[in-house]
Each structure stands twice: as C-alpha cells, then as structure tokens.
Design a protein around this motif. Sequence first.
Motif, mmCIF file in Angstrom:
data_model
loop_
_atom_site.group_PDB
_atom_site.id
_atom_site.type_symbol
_atom_site.label_atom_id
_atom_site.label_comp_id
_atom_site.label_asym_id
_atom_site.label_seq_id
_atom_site.Cartn_x
_atom_site.Cartn_y
_atom_site.Cartn_z
ATOM 1 N N ARG A 95 0.830 -1.208 0.000
ATOM 2 C CA ARG A 95 0.000 0.000 0.000
ATOM 3 C C ARG A 95 0.866 1.260 0.000
ATOM 4 O O ARG A 95 0.585 2.223 -0.702
ATOM 5 N N LYS A 96 1.923 1.220 0.783
ATOM 6 C CA LYS A 96 2.828 2.372 0.869
ATOM 7 C C LYS A 96 3.490 2.623 -0.488
ATOM 8 O O LYS A 96 3.592 3.761 -0.951
ATOM 9 N N LYS A 97 3.912 1.540 -1.127
ATOM 10 C CA LYS A 97 4.559 1.658 -2.438
ATOM 11 C C LYS A 97 3.568 2.188 -3.475
ATOM 12 O O LYS A 97 3.902 3.043 -4.291
ATOM 13 N N ALA A 98 2.331 1.670 -3.429
ATOM 14 C CA ALA A 98 1.313 2.120 -4.373
ATOM 15 C C ALA A 98 0.999 3.595 -4.164
ATOM 16 O O ALA A 98 0.853 4.354 -5.129
ATOM 17 N N ALA A 99 0.925 4.021 -2.908
ATOM 18 C CA ALA A 99 0.652 5.431 -2.619
ATOM 19 C C ALA A 99 1.804 6.304 -3.105
ATOM 20 O O ALA A 99 1.583 7.380 -3.676
ATOM 21 N N LYS A 100 3.008 5.842 -2.886
ATOM 22 C CA LYS A 100 4.181 6.597 -3.323
ATOM 23 C C LYS A 100 4.202 6.711 -4.847
ATOM 24 O O LYS A 100 4.482 7.769 -5.399
ATOM 25 N N THR B 192 3.374 9.812 -9.919
ATOM 26 C CA THR B 192 2.763 10.010 -11.230
ATOM 27 C C THR B 192 1.945 11.288 -11.246
ATOM 28 O O THR B 192 1.883 11.976 -12.256
ATOM 29 N N LYS B 193 1.313 11.664 -10.130
ATOM 30 C CA LYS B 193 0.531 12.913 -10.075
ATOM 31 C C LYS B 193 1.454 14.122 -10.186
ATOM 32 O O LYS B 193 1.136 15.099 -10.832
ATOM 33 N N SER B 194 2.589 14.069 -9.522
ATOM 34 C CA SER B 194 3.488 15.226 -9.517
ATOM 35 C C SER B 194 4.206 15.394 -10.849
ATOM 36 O O SER B 194 4.644 16.494 -11.173
ATOM 37 N N ASN B 195 4.337 14.348 -11.614
ATOM 38 C CA ASN B 195 5.054 14.432 -12.889
ATOM 39 C C ASN B 195 4.158 14.809 -14.067
ATOM 40 O O ASN B 195 4.639 15.098 -15.130
#
Length: 66
Positions: A48-53, A58-61
């Motif tokens: 979950r942590k990896k998916a959130a990261k 992807t949102k910031s890029n």
Amino acid sequence: MKQKNRIKDRISEREYQDCLKRLLKSAFNAQVQPLMSLKTATKKRRARKKAAKNSEFTKSNTTPSG
C-alpha cells in the motif's frame, strides 16, 4: 510371553513418539501462525505504501495541458 511384552513396548513407544511429534508440531504451528499473519500484514502495508508513493509520483510528474 516376554516376546509379546517387548512387541507391546515397542508399539507403545512408537505411539508415544508419534504423539509427541504431533504435539510438538501443533505447538510449533500455534507459535508460527501469528508470525505468518504478521508477515502478511507487513507485505500488505508495504504494498500500500509503495502504491501510494507511486501514485503521488505520477501525479506530480503530470503537467496540465491547456
């Protein structure tokens, strides 16, 4: 008569050893089971942590088009 007693002793010794093995195995499994569920919970939490990261990355890029 002694022969029959020896055979009975061997059988009871074998049964005793089998019973002891089963008890040890069940006690071991009872102790290992919580560790296995902890391992699973840790894997899920890390996923979950990896998916959130990754989703934040992807949102910031992405650049707004317009």
